[in-house]
Design an enzyme around this catalytic site. Structure first.
Site, PDB file in Angstrom:
ATOM      1  CB  THR A 100     -37.572   2.579  39.529  1.00  0.00           C
ATOM      2  OG1 THR A 100     -38.297   2.257  40.712  1.00  0.00           O
ATOM      3  CG2 THR A 100     -38.403   3.516  38.659  1.00  0.00           C
ATOM      4  CE  LYS A 175     -41.099   3.832  42.178  1.00  0.00           C
ATOM      5  NZ  LYS A 175     -39.788   3.292  42.505  1.00  0.00           N
TER       6      LYS A 175
END
Lengths: 290, 290
Positions: A100, A175
């Site tokens: 991420t 995300k």
């Protein structure tokens, strides 16, 4: 994609990467691995993976190279640094960042990669170590659709909800939408539990009334019970979630959109990090209400 | 409880009360009804209910009297006003407020009732008109446990998740915990959708990635799809949710607990109410982000 002739690289074999890589290995692919702390590759090597001594030495051996590391600066080092993936990968290789990280960095890697004749995808995941172990991750993918299609059989070994989201950076943006959703859901859980306690109610009995209705959420179902038994083990680390929320705030502000709930949530998490709880699970945010 | 000899009253036969009362009538109880707009009792009267001309005239006929009206001031009028339930009910009767109202008013009704030889319960519901029609409401009940047990067979005609929460006011407090949970969950949904749109993603595809994971919530599953098809019909009215959040804020402040997420949510709903959207469904709060 022929398993016999496709060499797969995996960089970052920690709590997430190790089980993710193991699914690829079990399927019969030839696997090359690297981790900064080399001990974390041992279980994979014992199962037949080849250990390498740098991201670049993984990259030069492989056709498809995955990485899942810690912070955006680690992504930058592993992909764009000296003896990194982009420097060493063979033309035509596919490089996939599953960390991420920032949408901007994903776009930068994509643009550098294309100049070197490489293809890139950004493919962050959610589902935690449990999802990684069971191969049930949600994987959100940005990049070229035809490259996504080529990697899909491998993604499907690691995830049960693999979704193509659009051009480079779209995986990271998705995300961020996910983390923004988590942030205020955790405020909802904390404020609801705090209210119930202050009102003299039994919190567990309150959950019976509210968890399955319009106040219901993944957090209320999965994290509230941990709070009620004083279990603050990670799950998902406070310090990682703070990193993600900061990326989401920066990205939102760059786009000029309002995120008041996210900002309140970030402040509450900063508060518990200041209390030394940054290596606890995210449910520890309830401590900001005590 | 013998159906033949137990007379049930129902005051407030609107979008919630009408289907709730109909379940009791269908089960074979003798039912007495009152609504301020008398037309709203007609379908029940056609099915065998007796129409009365005031809350008090319902109460004097019945053993158990339910009410579900609009605002706390309506609850006060119906229960404590002249020719109201408390004034007219026979000693030993049970009076049940199912309106979402203040915990303090629930306690006041309980204390006035006991002096008149009446028993009271506060039993607000969630699940909306759909839950009311299907008899699948969540019912959160405060009052004496033995009185709860006596009314339970009737609650079970209206709800599928009937939970005793504690002494007088506990039903209302639990409902507030529920509304607090909804409030920040809706921020989560709005900020997540807003981010996705600003980032150039397809919101529907983003929902595929995030709805079933850690960002998942009832709001994301049930309300986000309505937003994506521009459907702002109620569901649950903005103006009713604003009322509930105000009660929750007042109650939280009286207890001295922090509710920053709730306050942000309330401000967003006030903003859309100012735009004239107070008769829309709560999902219209996305308009505060446009």
């Amino acid at each position: 994609m022929k398993k016999e002739s496709t060499k797969i690289g995996f960089i970052g074999t920690g709590v997430m990467g190790n089980p993710m890589a193991s699914h690829i290995l079990k399927e019969g692919y030839e696997l090359y691995v690297y981790n900064r702390t080399s001990a974390k590759t041992q279980s994979l090597v014992a199962s037949g993976a080849h250990a390498c001594d740098s991201p670049g030495s993984v990259a030069e051996m492989c056709d498809i190279i995955f990485a899942i590391v810690g912070f955006p600066k680690d992504v930058e080092t592993v992909f764009l640094g000296s003896n990194g993936i982009v420097e060493k990968a063979k033309p035509g290789s596919i490089i996939v960042d599953m960390t991420t990280s920032t949408p901007d960095l994903a776009k930068k890697i994509a643009s550098v990669a294309i100049k070197k004749g490489l293809h890139s995808l950004d493919a962050p995941v959610s589902g935690g170590d449990v999802g990684a172990k069971s191969g049930m991750l949600s994987i959100m993918v940005g990049g070229k659709k035809e490259i996504f299609n080529r990697v899909l059989p491998l993604f499907e070994l690691m995830g049960s909800n693999v979704v193509y989201q659009g051009s480079a950076g779209s995986g990271q943006h998705t995300k961020m939408a996910n983390q923004i959703g988590i942030a205020s859901s955790m405020l909802a859980m904390c404020e609801s539990l705090t209210y119930a306690k202050a009102a003299g109610l039994d919190q567990k009995t309150v959950l019976k009334s509210i968890s399955s209705g319009a106040a219901g959420s993944w957090s209320l179902t999965n994290l509230a019970p941990r709070i009620l038994r004083d279990d603050y083990e990670p799950g998902f680390f406070v310090r990682h979630f703070i990193k993600d929320m900061q990326i989401a705030i920066d990205s939102s502000e760059a786009m000029g959109i309002p995120i008041p709930g996210l900002k309140v949530a970030k402040a509450k998490f900063d508060q518990i990090a200041d209390q030394g709880l940054d290596n606890k699970g995210t449910q520890a945010v309830i401590k900001a209400y005590e």
